[in-house]
Scaffold this motif. Structure first.
Motif, mmCIF file in Angstrom:
data_model
loop_
_atom_site.group_PDB
_atom_site.id
_atom_site.type_symbol
_atom_site.label_atom_id
_atom_site.label_comp_id
_atom_site.label_asym_id
_atom_site.label_seq_id
_atom_site.Cartn_x
_atom_site.Cartn_y
_atom_site.Cartn_z
ATOM 1 N N LEU A 72 37.229 -40.312 9.458
ATOM 2 C CA LEU A 72 37.615 -39.955 8.093
ATOM 3 C C LEU A 72 37.132 -38.551 7.759
ATOM 4 O O LEU A 72 37.864 -37.745 7.169
ATOM 5 N N MET A 73 35.892 -38.226 8.128
ATOM 6 C CA MET A 73 35.353 -36.894 7.883
ATOM 7 C C MET A 73 36.153 -35.833 8.636
ATOM 8 O O MET A 73 36.424 -34.745 8.121
ATOM 9 N N GLN A 75 39.329 -35.978 9.648
ATOM 10 C CA GLN A 75 40.718 -35.816 9.240
ATOM 11 C C GLN A 75 40.858 -35.139 7.876
ATOM 12 O O GLN A 75 41.909 -34.591 7.554
ATOM 13 N N ARG A 76 39.782 -35.147 7.086
ATOM 14 C CA ARG A 76 39.876 -34.535 5.765
ATOM 15 C C ARG A 76 39.996 -33.019 5.880
ATOM 16 O O ARG A 76 39.238 -32.367 6.578
ATOM 17 N N ARG A 77 40.973 -32.477 5.171
ATOM 18 C CA ARG A 77 41.152 -31.032 5.140
ATOM 19 C C ARG A 77 41.517 -30.615 3.717
ATOM 20 O O ARG A 77 42.040 -31.420 2.929
ATOM 21 N N SER A 78 41.240 -29.373 3.384
ATOM 22 C CA SER A 78 41.658 -28.840 2.087
ATOM 23 C C SER A 78 43.151 -28.544 2.135
ATOM 24 O O SER A 78 43.630 -27.876 3.061
ATOM 25 N N HIS A 79 43.872 -29.037 1.159
ATOM 26 C CA HIS A 79 45.332 -28.848 1.108
ATOM 27 C C HIS A 79 45.691 -27.834 0.033
ATOM 28 O O HIS A 79 45.183 -27.899 -1.086
ATOM 29 N N ILE A 210 36.702 -36.429 -2.506
ATOM 30 C CA ILE A 210 37.638 -35.924 -1.502
ATOM 31 C C ILE A 210 37.779 -36.894 -0.330
ATOM 32 O O ILE A 210 38.838 -36.953 0.303
ATOM 33 N N LEU A 211 36.730 -37.677 -0.054
ATOM 34 C CA LEU A 211 36.842 -38.681 0.997
ATOM 35 C C LEU A 211 37.616 -39.908 0.507
ATOM 36 O O LEU A 211 38.457 -40.463 1.221
ATOM 37 N N GLU A 214 41.365 -39.519 0.573
ATOM 38 C CA GLU A 214 42.001 -39.697 1.877
ATOM 39 C C GLU A 214 42.423 -41.143 2.089
ATOM 40 O O GLU A 214 43.470 -41.418 2.683
ATOM 41 N N CYS A 219 45.672 -35.984 -1.225
ATOM 42 C CA CYS A 219 45.015 -34.830 -0.631
ATOM 43 C C CYS A 219 44.382 -33.995 -1.742
ATOM 44 O O CYS A 219 44.784 -34.074 -2.910
ATOM 45 N N THR A 220 43.386 -33.204 -1.389
ATOM 46 C CA THR A 220 42.613 -32.492 -2.396
ATOM 47 C C THR A 220 42.290 -31.073 -1.947
ATOM 48 O O THR A 220 42.380 -30.739 -0.762
#
Length: 276
Positions: A72-73, A75-79, A210-211, A214, A219-220
């Motif tokens: 999860l960490m 795959q998180r990206r700023s969009h 932000i997590l 997801e 998205c954030t």
């Protein structure tokens, strides 16, 4: 402050032992004014004898593995590109309500949230932020540079010049460089106070948010520009109907993703020092 202990107390004193401020006194059936409302006492009490709000069920170990959390960490990206799909205000309200269990730095729980889905308002915040920060960057000129060099040093001056160049260059090619046509925005703010740590609370909340987003296929993008502009220009808070006595501590763009990131990319390993 919690004030009472019910008659079904079994005198195990687990609540006394867990209290971080030693506010619970079972022998005298008292909870002192030092109580910070962390509710550790209520959470640990086997009899539910503390006057707290108890939710249905009991706390059990979740089934999220460390590996799942690591993924999860990763795959998180700023969009900065959002789909045209709108996010319903009730979804955002529920999103914020669920995050009320986010940790806090001092447990004063002073954070307030402004949810913006009105596109005209989002556009106004975008323009106000650009104008405010452009003015701030333009104050870095031939007259102020020598003073900054003396007060902050050459290295800091170079950093400020680089930041100015990047901002103004981006502004020239992207008029939506702040809000990126996001369908929604969450502003985190709190009454300004000499006590408590709302800035830390907002940072912790944002990291959790932000997590959690997801997991909801949202998205954030954390936006520090808006926070910076709100500190410099009261018009930002007026536009968002935020009282001038409050301080904006975080801004989060949120929506549904336009892109799907296929690959996990690395990040620098942190410098870790161990004292044992």
């Amino acid at each position: 402050m919690m004030t009472s202990i019910s008659d079904n107390c079994c005198r195990c004193k687990k609540c006394e032992q867990i209290c971080p401020v030693s506010a619970v006194d079972i022998d005298n059936n008292n909870i002192s004014d030092d109580c910070i409302k962390c509710y550790h006492c209520g959470a640990i009490c086997p009899q539910k004898a503390i006057n707290a709000e108890y939710l249905p069920g009991t706390v059990t170990q979740n089934n999220i593995s460390p590996y799942d959390f690591e993924l999860l960490m990763q795959q998180r990206r700023s969009h900065r590109k959002f789909s045209n799909r709108k996010v319903a205000p009730e979804i955002l309200t529920e999103f914020i309500n669920h995050l009320r269990f986010s940790p806090t730095a001092s447990n004063l729980q002073t954070l307030n949230f402004t949810v913006v889905t009105n596109q005209d308002k989002i556009q106004e915040v975008n323009n106000l932020t650009i104008d405010t920060l452009t003015g701030a960057y333009n104050s870095l000129n031939a007259f102020t540079k020598p003073l900054i060099r003396i007060l902050l040093g050459q290295h800091r001056l170079v950093q400020m010049e680089q930041s100015k160049r990047k901002f103004l260059n981006k502004k020239a090619v992207n008029k939506q460089m702040i809000t990126y046509n996001a369908p929604a925005m969450i502003i985190v703010h709190s009454p300004t106070s000499p006590v408590g740590m709302p800035c830390h609370d907002a940072n912790i909340w944002t990291g959790m948010a932000i997590l959690y987003a997801e997991l909801l296929d949202l998205c954030t993008c954390i936006n520090g520009y808006i926070v910076n502009a709100a500190k410099r220009n009261n018009k930002v808070k007026r536009t968002l109907n935020i009282d001038q006595s409050e301080t904006v501590y975080a801004a989060l763009l949120i929506g549904y993703p336009h892109n799907k990131f296929e690959n996990t990319v690395g990040r620098n390993l942190p410098l870790i020092k161990t004292i044992d």
